[in-house]
Write an enzyme that holds these catalytic residues in place. Sequence first.
Site, PDB file in Angstrom:
ATOM      1  N   HIS A   8       0.800  -1.226   0.000  1.00  0.00           N
ATOM      2  CA  HIS A   8       0.000   0.000   0.000  1.00  0.00           C
ATOM      3  C   HIS A   8       0.835   1.280   0.000  1.00  0.00           C
ATOM      4  O   HIS A   8       0.290   2.369  -0.161  1.00  0.00           O
ATOM      5  CB  HIS A   8      -0.925   0.010   1.222  1.00  0.00           C
ATOM      6  CG  HIS A   8      -1.712  -1.254   1.364  1.00  0.00           C
ATOM      7  ND1 HIS A   8      -1.324  -2.278   2.202  1.00  0.00           N
ATOM      8  CD2 HIS A   8      -2.831  -1.677   0.736  1.00  0.00           C
ATOM      9  CE1 HIS A   8      -2.188  -3.276   2.108  1.00  0.00           C
ATOM     10  NE2 HIS A   8      -3.107  -2.940   1.226  1.00  0.00           N
ATOM     11  N   ASP A 207     -19.292  19.147  11.307  1.00  0.00           N
ATOM     12  CA  ASP A 207     -20.744  18.999  11.372  1.00  0.00           C
ATOM     13  C   ASP A 207     -21.199  19.110  12.826  1.00  0.00           C
ATOM     14  O   ASP A 207     -20.493  18.651  13.737  1.00  0.00           O
ATOM     15  CB  ASP A 207     -21.183  17.628  10.847  1.00  0.00           C
ATOM     16  CG  ASP A 207     -20.689  17.362   9.441  1.00  0.00           C
ATOM     17  OD1 ASP A 207     -21.432  17.679   8.509  1.00  0.00           O
ATOM     18  OD2 ASP A 207     -19.574  16.838   9.307  1.00  0.00           O
TER      19      ASP A 207
END
Length: 238
Positions: A8, A207
Amino acid sequence: MEKTPTPHISAKKNEIAKTVIMPGDPIRAKIMAKKFLQDYKVVSKVRNNYCYTGKYKNKLVSIMSSGMGPASMGIYSYELYNFYLVENIIRVGTIGSLNNLAKIGDIVIAQQAITDTNYNEMYKDKKLNYLPCSKKLLKLAKAVIKKKDYTCFLGNIFTTDTFYSSKKRDEFILSQNVYGVEMEGASLYSTALAAKKEALCICTVSDEVLSGKTTSSVEREKNFEKMFIIALEIATKI
């Protein structure tokens, strides 16, 4: 046995700094690297998740996205700690506020991450885990905050692996006395504990769950710089 590059991360072992700053969003990583790092270079770009290594105030630092969710953070942090010999990972991400104190744009630093994710079953026996941050990095963060005169909230966060939720589950999370909910902090803390390395999660409120206020993806990519400054200043003192 040489374990780098990994599946990765394509960087060579010495191309990633001992301190890695990890936003969730790869675009935010790119923007912040361009803005804050000098003489940076791209050292990995597997799956378009670029890792940037450069200098901030003459200190070598890497910036790389963690992606979304406990599993993604777990993969990258595990490989960074165990294969690239990274010592410190600082998550700089967004969080949904779960009380009336932390508002959009405010910073929350996770002293503990509470979680219901299954990721931690490989490290812990309990279903619900209370995972601590690095005391060393937290102490440095407090010093930076005081010097910069930033307003920050220090306390617990809740990490989950599902973005969309049910009313019953939301009520459970609210009962845990946390500042907010996000998706990466606990797996970072869990991986750091297992590797005996340092980790800190610094989040900006994107949020307000109770009021329904939110921010756009563009605002999240381009704003919320204070948490990066805190993380970078910590890096100069390690």
